[in-house]
Structure formats: structure tokens, C-alpha cells
Design an enzyme around this catalytic site. Structure first.
Site, PDB file in Angstrom:
ATOM      1  N   ARG A  85       0.995  -1.170   0.005  1.00  0.00           N
ATOM      2  CA  ARG A  85      -0.005  -0.276  -0.234  1.00  0.00           C
ATOM      3  C   ARG A  85       0.864   1.239   0.274  1.00  0.00           C
ATOM      4  O   ARG A  85       0.393   2.246  -0.417  1.00  0.00           O
ATOM      5  CB  ARG A  85      -1.137  -0.140   1.046  1.00  0.00           C
ATOM      6  CG  ARG A  85      -2.042   1.088   0.900  1.00  0.00           C
ATOM      7  CD  ARG A  85      -3.291   0.954   1.963  1.00  0.00           C
ATOM      8  NE  ARG A  85      -4.112  -0.135   1.690  1.00  0.00           N
ATOM      9  CZ  ARG A  85      -5.224   0.487   0.851  1.00  0.00           C
ATOM     10  NH1 ARG A  85      -5.552   1.767   0.605  1.00  0.00           N
ATOM     11  NH2 ARG A  85      -6.172  -0.383   0.673  1.00  0.00           N
ATOM     12  N   GLU A 124      -9.527   6.322   6.791  1.00  0.00           N
ATOM     13  CA  GLU A 124      -8.129   6.479   6.834  1.00  0.00           C
ATOM     14  C   GLU A 124      -7.676   7.965   6.092  1.00  0.00           C
ATOM     15  O   GLU A 124      -6.631   8.478   6.348  1.00  0.00           O
ATOM     16  CB  GLU A 124      -7.434   4.924   5.946  1.00  0.00           C
ATOM     17  CG  GLU A 124      -7.512   3.987   6.852  1.00  0.00           C
ATOM     18  CD  GLU A 124      -7.221   2.807   6.172  1.00  0.00           C
ATOM     19  OE1 GLU A 124      -5.986   2.399   6.290  1.00  0.00           O
ATOM     20  OE2 GLU A 124      -8.003   2.365   5.051  1.00  0.00           O
TER      21      GLU A 124
END
Ligand SMILES: Cc1cc2nc3c(=O)[nH]c(=O)nc-3n(C[C@H](O)[C@H](O)[C@H](O)COP(=O)(O)OP(=O)(O)OC[C@H]3O[C@@H](n4cnc5c(N)ncnc54)[C@H](O)[C@@H]3O)c2cc1C
Ligand code: FES
Ligand code: FES
Lengths: 787, 493
Positions: free
Chosen positions: A327, A734
Site C-alpha cells: 500500500r 483513513e
């Protein structure tokens, strides 16, 4: 309380549908101390408590483990070691079998659990745990990644490479080039409620574990592995967590397993609740990174080629380090188009705690790499970094040309960053303040101001495809009240509330008619952890699906009963119009029940479109992106490095928000948490590999007085998800966290002022007052030496 | 001295009810007792070391000002220290019938909770603030919340709620205000002037009747652990599981908690808390105000004492350096014998102080700077508030008529094994013209005075650099500049 009579049958709108501001469903319980967390549940009679025996060396074989004094200590009932694990001594979420429940033969970090004392009280267990005599044969330990070689040193799992175009050639051919290395610290979750599990043994091989976990299904599976029983024997339940932030995605499993093993062995309920010091010492954190970068660009500041190496500190086991590194790469572009790019991850083995998920999951670290590159380019060509940012953005969605392909070959189709940045620049008065700060700095000898505006583009979906599924269970009781359950967990983010709003909306009933219930593996199986910001996206859809099934049955029933075509059955607030008449929802449900209509449904959802080929580094990894930007201003004392955040402005995209009040809370909280990570939150290990910032006395998360003095947060009220997400909302857990980057860059800007903005400060993170002062000193020296 | 009577139980009020306990472990904490014995589980444990505030409760104590409610950390407050107090937990908050309390309703309406785990603690801190200051400023709210951590909200919503509380109800109509007289009467009825002794052999606690009684007890039992505010000792128990019995609780002790002042000196009893010392010190020696505002959080300041901060001998305690720079003196007492020494000489070496067995710190006497004498103190930490000192510098300066340095005392914390004077630096300044040039020369002398350590709070290099730069800051401040010479939280942007 009988709420039955209160439904308004004339209402134009239900109370508490989607896209309305609702208070957290548990708020009244939070404030009165009535919200029950695991440690607050009344313990079954005879409940035992656990104290852990932790390793005192960072790396070594266990020469001898003498626990006789522990066993004979007052109140001690039993002491468990790895030999007491009936199934597999492993809670590895990656399937790599490298995460023992209790250390076997060797220890690999300072603080690794070796044994578990089971005693009548927690105090007795903790005291007894100190009495063990353990001898180690120490082995040289790797205590950090900074000196390691990401290419040749040991990795815990396979790295990822992303490649588009020919980065090396583009950089070589570029008019200008810069190369550097950035040090980026990790972060402790510091959920206010530490890790806790209560295991209650049942009949045969059954056990119920009440566990503060973000991934009840995963906890269930790992507990069943450790017990050596099928998953059906283990039930995991959680009503709410006192914070998670990724720290309870996999890290809850070890405590759950220990509690369950002890409970089954001793046939008594067993509770594990870690002390804060143990929690911080023995459980994983956000990965610290060493980012090597090289960028080629032209004199205008157009990026031509980028090469990245993202080395991350995995710790002693794989845990989620592979996907976290992935990620980071997925976000190494942040919002920028790289014509040529090569990026590689290196999840390095070290003898520290195994690092794990933390809000953003490597994404923020990737973005920070991108923003460092922007800084380098800006200083090299002598422009405001904001100009360089704007120059290199992906094409906007309304004018997609050729600059819209990510390093992983996904097309960015929903880019709205230009509009967000333009609006924020205006609302935050960026140009004017830039001038004012220049003037201020010219006249201020010791205090320097800094300003920065940073963008965020965050990809939404699990990159592990099978995690992008969710289930829900909805019951409508004969009185018309609704019981709602889904696989997501509540850790403060308001997920249950949002999903309840979705269900209320489907049935067109007031929100208070929808009961929120604890997440349990017995109701909804095989769920993804509540992570990757996906909670509402996935579970909202699954619950909607369940509700729609029931609504369809009610519609069919009503059509038949009242002899009208199906399209004349319309769900109005708290009532249903059937042909020319209106029936209250409750009455229709009652009639349906009497007519033996099934009023319960299991819902399901899987995210469409996404696919990902890790081997090739290509795919449609994300269903969509969430965007935002933040602008921060700081004052820095150049004598001490101390600073304050004068102001921050944020504009954030939640699509068509399901609940603006909740979303604004996520943005504010995410920003502060991101700021903390990049400023005062410093993890510090000594030369024995012992974490010395293992408690709030030494590990400093932001306080109310660290907030920006002026703090303006707004949501883009014009955006909506490009894809058909739940009511066109966007995930919000997030994406706001990296807005904290604006503070790091504002600090960097203030530091740069001591060298007249001629030298890139290369300010590493966390930018503690110490790092800020040292950067200032370095720049002053470089100026003096005429560099 | 009159013979004191002895009582073998402690008595206090928990929420609405009187509590009498005759069996109390000397190291039992209020938090464990609430949660485990009383099943009052609204009060949470987040750290068990006084730093997070999840365990915040109010303790009402009788004092000169009547009945004062203060926020404290239940996790490091010993049960045995609660005699004669009113303990108020989140469960006790009440609004109009069927309604939440104004503090609670404001928190709900302004979305002040997310996961909710920190929330009861915030509610209690805000409640304590609101009772004293119904319409607080931003700065006052931030100060009241320095000891409360929230990981979810980013605090903005809590701040909004804090500002709104008074629109939900009047502090004067709060149950604790309305019932104040009755509670005071109940607490007064508990006061019998007795010494409390509970337990035997390995687990014993004593609450002296007054300071003379304390002196006598300690003289007989020099090995006993003295506990004042327990903001240090609490952690010995919760974190290090140290055996502290027998314990002598001296918090709020008659004869040890007085402040007296005259023209030139303020005398502070060793048992005076930071909170109780604040107004006198901040009034008379203004530079101490901002420093005290940055010691611990509100809960720690409500419990912790200056006497404890000195007696623990820590090199990173915040009060010794400024008090040394001011020329403070310390009174020690053993039985009925007293001696008064320069505070500076009390600190002999790391872990070693000039205190005899059976002796205790009774008071500290702080000279008030006269007109023209300059005094400043600067604390450097990683996080601005509620953080332990990385380096702290205190400066006292008198200039002669001709602008030369007539007298200078500079003391530092965090730079050596004890709070320590910068004597080489002082020497380089003394008698010299008070100019930036002199200061520059003196800054080079720091390496003679200090070889600081590297630890988790700061590196040796940073400590050395920041410490000497503080002298330059002091110079700039002392010249009376209008330009900003340090960053400040409370001034608007
Ligand atoms: C969260 C937190 C934050 C803190 N922040 C700061 C900070 O910013 N700056 C700072 O300086 N300190 C800080 N401290 C430390 C602490 O508050 C102080 O050291 C405090 O002043 C100690 O006082 P006390 O009354 O609580 O002492 P106690 O804990 O009761 O006792 C401390 C020591 O002194 C002894 N003692 C106490 N009174 C006497 C006496 N009269 N005579 C002889 N011996 C005595 C005790 O036996 C013990 O050894 C913090 C503590 C906590 C928990
Ligand atoms: S539990 Fe954290 S301050 Fe008491
Ligand atoms: S609401 Fe979760 S810590 Fe404050």
C-alpha cells in the site's frame, strides 16, 4: 422505554436516514460511563486473570525457563508455556507460521511473550510474572532498518515491484536529478482501551471470546487453530472497542488465543488485559520506513521519472508487512502523475516487535515519499512546493488526457484534486498568507513561520481481493422493530450508526427503530476485518441488501394482500402506501408475520470491478479514490526547535456523506493523529532493543493544546462517489490521516527560511523539536559553508 | 504535644453514600477499588500512570476555601489517602430527571465522543472546570484537559462541547453546588483529629493526625514510605509493583499545607499542591505561572506537591532549578528538630539527598525577586504540555548601575544527575557588561558545566545546544524586546 407509540406517521422524512447528521448511537452511554467495554463486563464467577512473562532480550535462544517461583506465588493457578498450546502455536495472519502464541525455543524481540501466568487476580498474575528465571543465549540482534540494505538483507515476505515506463532512462535523460533518503518513524496506536479478551469456556470444545478486535472472524479462526478445534466451536463477540486504528486488526489475536487456551484448560473464564506498558512493548505498530528516492525533472518542475525503494521495518514476523509495503507503493504517487516510475518495497526483518496495520496501512508513508520528492523538485527549481504539486497532478476527471495512469496501471477516473486544492487555497488565503509570512520572517530573528498545502488521494479497497466482501443479518420483528447486525466492528468511527441509517432508509423507518447489536461470528460469518476504511462501504451495502430482500417480501405481500400492482407499494416514512391507502410499517409487518412471510434476511456484498495481479504489479486495485487537502501554518523557535501549529484548514471529500457530523469527526481526529505521528510521537529503542517510549509518560500523542490554534474543517459538499457506492458516499476512516503531512511540510518551510528557501530541509519525521532544531542547524551550516 | 487518638478505619463519601473501610491495603488504588470492589466501571484505566486521564474522578476536600472539588487520577491515587473526602465518579453525574448532566449533554450534542473510552475522564475534567469556571476561555479549557488524552476526536469537538456547557445548565444549580452545605457537614462530622492506622505487619498504612504527629511517627519508623500526592509513588506500585508498606499518607496534612508570605519571601509547606501554590507563586513571581501550567496535567497538579518534587531528588523535576536560581532554602525536620539549608545543597548526587533517616521536608522558602532583578525559566519538552523535561533552564540576574552583571544564578534540570548550577557560565557573565557579546562568550562555557545524556526524551547533542540557546533567549527577553522570543500557545495567530 416504549418507543412503539412514537413513530410519526405523518412525517415527510424519517428521523435518522442517510445523509443526515446523527449523534453517535452510544454517545449517551459514553458520557455516562454506561458503555460497556470488555473489561467492564461483569465477570463470570471464578474468572481468572493473566499476566504475561516477556522476553528481556531482543534476540536469543531460551536456554532455560524456570517458572517454579511463578507457580508457587500467591494466587497463581497455572502457568502456560508454548507446550500448553493444544493446537498450533501460531497466530500469524499471513499464513507464514512465524507468530508464536508463546515463544518456543527462541525469542526474537524484547518484550515477546514467553509464558502466561493464570491467577486469581490480575495483580497476583502480574506480580508472579516477574518471578521467572529465564536464561538466554543471546544472538546478535538487528535493531533497526536504517543500517540495513533493502536489496540484500533478510525480508519477512516477498516484496512488490511497480513499474511503468522506463524510470532509469527517464531519470538519466532528465535535465535535472535529485537523489536522497528519508527517515520516517513508526507510530503506536495508543487506542485508549488496551488489548483485552475474556474467554468463557462452553460445552465440549466450545468457547466464547469477548475480544476487543477489529477482525472477529480472523480472531475466531486463529483461536480455533491454536485450540486445534474447528471454527464452529469458537464464537468471537465485540460490541465496541475503545479505539482500534488498525492496532486490533491482528494484534488482538494473541491475547484472545491465550485467554481461550487457559479457559479451556482450566474450565474457568479467563481474562487477559494488558497493562499499557506491556501493550506498547509487546504489540505491533505503524511501520517505520527508510525511503530511498531519485527523481528526474525539468527546469519547470515537471516530474519525468521516479525511482523509489520503500524499506519498512517489519519486525520479527510477516504479520501484515507485505500488504503494508504494497500500500505504500500504491500511494507513492499520492496525487501525482509519474510519466516513468519504478518502485519497490522491502519488508525487512528486524528484532523488534512485529509491525502491523495502522490507519492508512502504509499509504501515508507512500505519500510522504511523494511529497518529499515534490519538495526536492521545488527547492531545486526555486518554486513554491504548491506550484510543483499543481504542475504534476493527475488529469482532472472532466479533462482526462494521458496523465492519468498510476504506477500500478490503474486509470484514475475520478480525480477532483484540482478543484479541492483551488477551493482550499482560496478559503485558507494561501497566497496572501504566503506573503505575510515572508514579511514576518524577514522581521523576526528567532521565530519563523512556515506554511504548506498538501493534497491527498487515497485508494479505497482491500488489495487482498477476498477481503472485499461483507455480510449482514437483519431481522424485522413482528412489532416492526428491527435488529441489525453485520460483520463490521465499532471502534468509535460510527460504523454501526451509519449502517443503521442505511437500514432505516431502506425501510423508511425512524433510526431509533433499528437496534444496533454486538458483532459476533455466530451471526455473520467469514467477515473481513473492519479496516481499509471499508466498514461502511462494505457492511452498509450488505445490510442494504438484507433490508432490500425483506422489503421486497413486504412489497410482494402488500401487493397481493391489497390487490395492487407492486409498483403501487411505496415505503413512506414509517408507513407504506399501498394503492390509495396508507398502512403503518408496524401494521404491515404484523400482517406479514401473520401471513407467514419471512422477516429475516442475510445480506451480502462484494466490491465489483476490482482485481489485482501482484506478480505483474498491475490491476484495478481500488474501486475509487477519496481526495482532500490540508493547509497548515506553524511558528518555529529557531533556538530550541519548539513549535506551535498556528492554523490548519482542511477540505475533504466524503462523497455524498452518510453523516457529516461523524465524517467531520473522522477528518479532525485523523488529521490530529497524522500530525502526532509526524511531530511528537517518537518511538525510541535503546541499544538493547528495548522500547523506552512504552507509556504515555514518554510517548507523546497530541493533546488538546497541540491542536491548531485555528482549525477549519470542511467537507466538499459537491462531490459524490464516481462509482455506485452506498448512497454515493466515500470511505473516511483513513484518508484524512495524511493531512497531518501539511504540518510536517509547514515545519519544513519554516526551517527552510533560515537558508532563504534555497536548500531543501529534508526534514525527517517525526519532526520533534529536536529534529527541527537539528535541521535548522544543518541548514545554517550549509549556508555558512557556502554550499 | 497532646496525645492523639487512633482510629482504625477510613471514612469518606463515595458519590451519595458514606463509606467506612477498616481493611485497606496500603497500596490499594482508588481505581481498582472502584472498578473491582464497587463495580463502578464508568471510570476507565488507560495507562495506570496518571498520564491519560481515563480514570479521572473528582475528589472534594475541605480546605480554607471550603469544599473544593478537584480532578484527580484514580489510577495513582491511593484509597488510604481519601479519608474525609468526597469522591465523585461519572456515575454520580445527574441532570434534570431523566436527562443527562449539562456536561454530558454538551458532549453528546457536539459529538465529543467517538470510541468513548476516554469520555468519562473528559466529562469529569470538564465538570471540575465548569464548577469553578462556568464560562472558560480556550486556554482555560486546554489547561483543564492537559491530563486527558483522546486518540479519536482530535479534541475539536470536545472543545466545542466545553464552551457550550453553560448553555445546558447553571453551575450554581448543579447537584454538587446545591448539596454543598450538606456534604460539608457530613465531611466535617468525619473529622475527629485522630490518627489512622490500618493493617499490620507487612501491609500497614498510617494517616497522621497532623504534622507533629507525622514527625513523631517518622522518627520512630524512618523506613516508612512517605506519600504526599502519590504522583511519583503511585507509579512505583502500578508499574514497578514495589512494596511500599508501611505507608504514611501526608496529603492535605494539617500544618504541612500552609503558604505564608511577606515582602521578600514565600514559604510553602511541603504538602502544598501545585494547584494550591499556583496563585501565590504566579502573582508574586510571574515567570513561575507558565511553568506551573506545564507541570503534569490538571489532575497531577491537583495531587502533586512541591515538597514531593523536591524530596524525590529527580534531576528532571521542574521546581528545583527555578527555586535554586531564586536562592530558595529548604527546611528539614526530624522529630521536633529543624534545620534550614540552601535548596541547592540538598541535591548531593543522583538518588542521594541531604536527608537523614526519619527526617522529612517541611517547607521551602522562596525569595521573591526585587524590582530590577530579572528572573525567567524555560522548559523544553517533546510535547508542549504534560511532558517531562528534556532540559529546563532557570535564570536569575541582577545588573549593576553600569550595566554589568552584578549577580547571576543559572540552574538547569535534565542536564546532569541532579538539578545543577551552571557555574562556569555564571562566572563568564559575572562582572561583564550584559551584552549579546558577553552572552555569546558565556554560551561557550556550557560544555564545562554539563555533559548531558542521550535518552528517549532527547539526545545529548540537542540538550547541550538547546540549553545554551536558552541563555540567548533569556538575554533577549531580559532586554524587554517586543518581538516574539518564543513560540506561544495562548496568543492568537
Ligand atoms: C502524569 C505525570 C506528569 C508529571 N509531570 C511532571 C512535570 O511536568 N514536571 C515535574 O517536575 N514532575 C512531573 N511529574 C512528577 C510529579 O508530579 C512530581 O515529582 C511531584 O511533585 C511529586 O509530588 P507528590 O506529592 O506526588 O509526591 P509523592 O509521589 O507522594 O512522593 C514523591 C517522593 O517524595 C517523597 N516525599 C513526598 N513528600 C515528602 C516530604 N514532605 N518529605 C520527604 N519526602 C517526601 C516520597 O516518599 C517519594 O519518595 C509528573 C507525574 C505524573 C504522574
Ligand atoms: S489510567 Fe491513565 S491517568 Fe489513570
Ligand atoms: S473518543 Fe476514543 S479516545 Fe477519545
Amino acid at each position: 422505554m416504549n418507543k412503539h407509540a412514537t413513530s410519526n406517521l405523518k412525517a415527510e422524512k424519517i428521523a435518522g436516514g442517510v445523509a443526515t447528521d446523527q449523534r453517535h448511537d452510544s454517545a449517551h452511554k459514553h458520557v455516562s460511563g454506561a458503555a460497556v467495554y470488555i473489561d467492564d463486563m461483569p465477570e463470570p464467577a471464578g474468572t481468572l486473570h493473566v499476566g504475561l512473562g516477556l522476553s528481556k532480550v531482543a534476540h536469543g535462544t531460551l536456554k532455560s525457563v524456570d517458572i517454579s517461583a511463578v507457580r508457587s506465588a500467591p494466587g497463581v493457578v497455572d502457568v502456560l508455556t508454548y507446550a500448553d498450546v493444544p493446537g498450533e502455536n501460531d497466530v500469524s495472519p499471513s499464513g507464514m507460521h512465524d507468530d508464536p502464541v508463546l515463544a518456543e525455543g527462541k525469542v526474537q524481540f524484547f518484550g515477546q511473550p514467553i509464558f502466561a501466568v493464570i491467577a486469581e487476580t490480575r495483580d497476583a498474575a502480574r506480580r508472579a510474572a516477574r518471578l521467572a528465571k529465564i536464561e538466554y543465549d543471546e544472538i546478535p540482534a538487528i535493531l533497526g532498518i536504517w543500517p540495513l540494505d533493502p536489496v540484500t538483507d533478510r525480508l519477512v515476505t516477498t516484496p512488490l515491484t511497480l513499474r511503468r515506463g522506463d524510470a532509469a532512462a527517464a531519470i538519466a535523460a532528465a535535465p535535472r536529478r535529485v537523489k536522497g533518503r528519508m527517515k520516517l518513524g513508526g507510530q503506536d496506536h495508543f487506542y485508549l482501551e488496551g488489548q483485552v479478551s475474556l474467554a468463557v469456556p462452553g460445552e465440549d470444545d466450545e468457547v466464547t471470546v469477548y475480544c476487543s478486535t477489529q477482525g472477529p472472524s480472523e480472531t475466531q479462526h486463529l483461536v480455533s487453530h491454536a485450540l486445534g478445534v474447528p471454527s464452529h466451536a469458537v464464537t468471537v463477540e465485540v460490541r465496541r472497542m475503545g479505539g482500534g486504528f488498525g492496532g486490533k486488526e491482528t494484534q488482538a489475536n494473541q491475547c484472545a488465543a491465550i485467554a481461550a487456551i487457559a479457559a479451556k484448560k482450566l474450565k474457568r473464564a479467563v481474562k487477559v488485559r494488558l497493562d499499557r506498558d506491556e501493550d506498547m512493548t509487546a504489540t505491533g505498530k505503524r511501520h517505520d520506513f527508510a525511503i530511498d528516492y531519485e527523481v528526474g525533472f525539468d527546469d519547470e518542475g515537471n516530474i519525468l521519472g521516479v525511482d523509489f525503494m520503500f524499506a519498512l521495518n517489519a519486525g520479527f514476523s510477516a504479520d501484515l508487512s507485505g500488504p503494508v509495503g504494497d500500500r505504500a507503493l500504491f500511494h507513492c504517487d499520492n496525487a501525482y502523475f509519474y510519466p516513468n516510475v519504478h518502485a519497490k518495497s522491502a519488508p525487512l526483518y528486524t528484532n523488534t516487535v512485529s509491525n502491523t496495520a495502522f490507519r492508512g496501512f502504509g499509504g501515508p508513508q507512500g505519500m510522504i515519499g511523494a511529497e518529499r520528492i515534490i519538495d526536492e523538485v521545488a527547492f531545486a527549481v526555486g518554486k513554491d512546493p504548491l506550484e510543483i504539486r499543481k504542475l504534476n497532478f493527475y488529469d482532472p476527471m472532466e479533462a482526462i488526457g494521458r496523465r492519468n495512469v498510476t504506477p500500478y496501471h490503474q486509470k484514475v477516473e475520478d480525480n477532483i484534486i484540482q478543484r479541492i486544492v483551488a477551493e482550499l487555497e482560496e478559503s485558507a488565503n494561501y497566497p496572501r498568507r504566503r506573503r505575510e509570512i515572508q514579511a514576518f520572517n524577514a522581521n523576526s530573528r528567532f521565530i519563523k513561520r512556515g506554511l504548506a498545502l498538501t493534497p491527498v488521494k487515497f485508494g479505497i479497497s482491500f488489495t487482498k481481493t477476498e477481503s472485499n466482501q461483507a455480510g449482514a443479518l437483519v431481522h424485522v420483528y413482528a412489532d416492526g422493530s428491527v435488529h441489525m447486525n453485520h460483520g463490521g466492528t465499532e471502534m468509535g468511527q460510527g460504523l454501526h450508526l451509519k449502517v443503521a441509517q442505511v437500514v432505516a432508509e431502506e425501510f423508511q423507518i425512524d433510526l431509533e427503530r433499528v437496534k444496533i447489536t454486538a458483532t459476533t461470528t455466530a451471526k455473520v460469518p467469514n467477515t473481513a476485518p473492519t479496516a481499509a476504511s471499508s466498514g461502511a462501504d462494505l457492511n452498509g451495502m450488505a445490510a442494504q441488501n438484507a433490508a432490500r430482500q425483506i422489503r421486497q417480501r413486504l412489497t410482494d405481500f402488500a401487493a397481493e394482500r391489497y390487490q395492487v400492482p407492486v409498483d403501487q407499494v411505496v415505503f413512506l416514512p414509517n408507513r407504506v402506501r399501498v394503492g390509495n391507502q396508507e398502512v403503518s410499517f408496524n401494521d404491515l409487518v404484523r400482517q406479514a408475520y401473520i401471513a407467514r412471510v419471512q422477516l429475516s434476511a442475510a445480506g451480502f456484498y462484494k466490491t465489483p470491478k476490482i482485481h489485482w495481479d501482484r506478480g505483474k504489479g498491475q490491476g484495478h486495485a481500488f474501486y475509487y479514490y477519496a481526495y482532500g487537502a490540508a493547509c497548515a501554518e506553524v511558528s518555529v523557535d529557531t533556538l530550541t526547535g519548539e513549535y506551535v501549529v498556528e492554523r490548519a484548514d482542511i477540505l475533504h471529500d466524503c462523497g455524498r456523506s452518510l453523516n457529516r457530523a461523524i465524517d467531520i469527526g473522522q477528518v479532525e481526529g485523523g488529521f490530529i493523529q497524522g500530525m502526532g505521528w509526524l511531530t511528537t510521537e517518537e518511538l525510541w529503542w535503546d541499544d538493547k532493543g528495548r522500547l523506552r517510549t512504552h507509556a504515555p509518560s514518554t510517548y507523546k500523542i497530541p493533546l488538546a493544546s497541540d491542536r491548531p490554534k485555528i482549525f477549519n474543517v470542511a467537507l466538499t459538499d459537491w462531490s459524490q462517489a464516481y462509482e455506485p457506492t452506498i448512497h454515493r458516499s466515500k470511505a473516511v476512516g483513513e484518508p484524512p490521516l495524511p493531512h497531518g503531512m501539511s504540518v510536517l511540510h509547514a515545519l519544513s518551510d519554516a526551517v527552510a527560511s533560515v537558508a532563504d528557501h534555497k536548500i531543501c530541509p529534508r526534514l525527517d519525521a517525526p519532526a520533534t523539536p529536536e529534529r527541527v532544531l537539528m535541521a535548522i542547524e544543518r541548514l545554517k551550516k550549509e549556508v555558512k559553508s557556502g554550499a | 504535644m497532646a496525645r492523639v487518638s487512633i482510629r482504625n478505619e477510613i471514612r469518606f463519601i463515595l458519590n451519595g453514600r458514606n463509606v467506612v473501610l477498616s481493611s485497606v491495603a496500603p497500596d490499594a488504588t482508588l481505581l481498582d477499588w472502584l472498578r473491582l470492589d464497587r463495580s463502578l466501571r464508568g471510570t476507565k484505566e488507560g495507562c495506570a500512570e496518571g498520564d491519560c486521564g481515563a480514570c479521572t474522578v473528582l475528589v472534594g476536600k475541605l480546605s480554607a476555601g471550603g469544599l473544593v472539588y478537584e480532578s484527580v487520577n484514580a489510577c495513582i491515587r491511593f484509597l488510604g489517602s481519601l479519608d474525609g473526602t468526597h469522591v465523585v465518579t461519572v456515575e454520580h453525574l445527574r441532570g434534570e430527571p431523566g436527562q443527562l448532566h449539562p456536561v454530558q449533554q454538551a458532549m453528546v450534542d457536539f459529538h465529543g465522543s467517538q470510541c468513548g473510552f476516554c469520555t468519562p475522564g473528559f466529562v469529569m475534567s470538564l465538570y471540575g472546570l465548569w464548577m469553578k469556571t462556568p464560562d472558560p476561555s480556550n486556554a482555560a479549557i486546554e489547561k483543564a484537559l492537559q491530563g486527558n488524552l483522546c486518540r479519536c476526536t482530535g479534541y475539536e469537538a470536545i472543545m466545542r462541547a466545553a464552551h457550550a456547557i453553560s448553555s445546558y445548565g447553571k453551575a450554581a444549580k448543579d447537584p454538587l453546588a446545591v448539596e454543598r452545605k450538606a456534604i460539608m457537614a457530613r465531611l466535617e462530622a468525619m473529622q475527629d483529629g485522630a490518627r489512622i492506622e490500618i493493617g499490620s505487619a507487612k501491609a500497614r498504612l498510617i494517616v497522621p493526625a497532623n504534622v507533629d504527629d507525622f514527625a513523631a511517627i517518622l522518627d520512630k519508623e524512618p523506613g516508612a514510605t512517605i506519600v504526599a500526592g502519590s504522583t511519583d509513588v503511585g507509579l512505583w506500585v502500578t508499574k514497578h509493583m514495589r512494596d511500599i508498606s508501611p505507608v504514611i499518607f501526608i496529603g492535605n496534612l494539617d500544618g504541612l499545607c500552609a503558604i505564608s508570605e511577606d515582602q521578600s519571601v514565600i514559604s510553602i509547606g511541603a504538602g502544598v499542591t501545585y494547584t494550591d501554590a499556583f496563585s501565590t507563586l504566579a502573582n508574586r513571581i510571574p515567570a513561575l505561572g507558565p511553568l506551573f501550567d506545564r507541570i503534569g496535567g490538571e489532575q497531577v497538579r491537583n495531587m502533586g506537591t512541591i515538597g514531593g518534587n523536591i524530596a524525590n531528588g529527580s534531576p528532571i523535576g521542574d521546581t528545583p532549578p527555578p527555586l535554586i536560581a531564586l536562592g530558595a532554602r529548604l527546611t528539614l525536620r526530624k522529630g521536633s528538630k529543624r534545620r534550614t539549608i540552601p535548596l541547592e545543597t540538598f541535591f548531593i548526587a543522583y538518588g542521594k539527598q541531604d536527608r537523614q533517616p526519619g527526617e522529612f521536608v517541611e517547607a521551602v522558602h522562596v525569595p521573591v525577586p526585587a524590582k530590577g532583578e530579572k528572573f525567567a525559566v524555560y522548559k523544553i519538552t517533546k510535547r508542549r504540555d504534560e511532558d517531562i523535561t528534556a532540559a529546563l533552564g532557570a535564570f536569575f540576574l541582577t545588573l549593576a548601575q553600569d550595566g554589568t552583571v552584578a549577580d547571576v544564578r543559572i540552574a538547569y534540570g535534565g542536564m546532569a544527575a541532579t538539578p545543577k548550577r551552571a557555574s562556569a557560565v555564571e562566572k563568564a557573565l559575572l562582572g561583564k557588561p550584559w551584552t549579546e557579546e558577553t552572552v555569546g562568550t558565556a554560551m561557550a562555557e556550557y560544555t564545562r558545566d554539563f555533559t548531558p545524556l542521550t535518552d528517549m526524551r532527547a539526545s545529548a547533542e540537542y540538550r547541550a545546544l538547546a540549553a545554551k540557546n536558552l541563555l540567548l533567549r533569556f538575554f533577549v527577553e531580559a532586554t524587554g524586546t517586543k518581538a516574539p522570543f518564543q513560540v506561544s500557545r495562548n496568543e492568537a495567530a
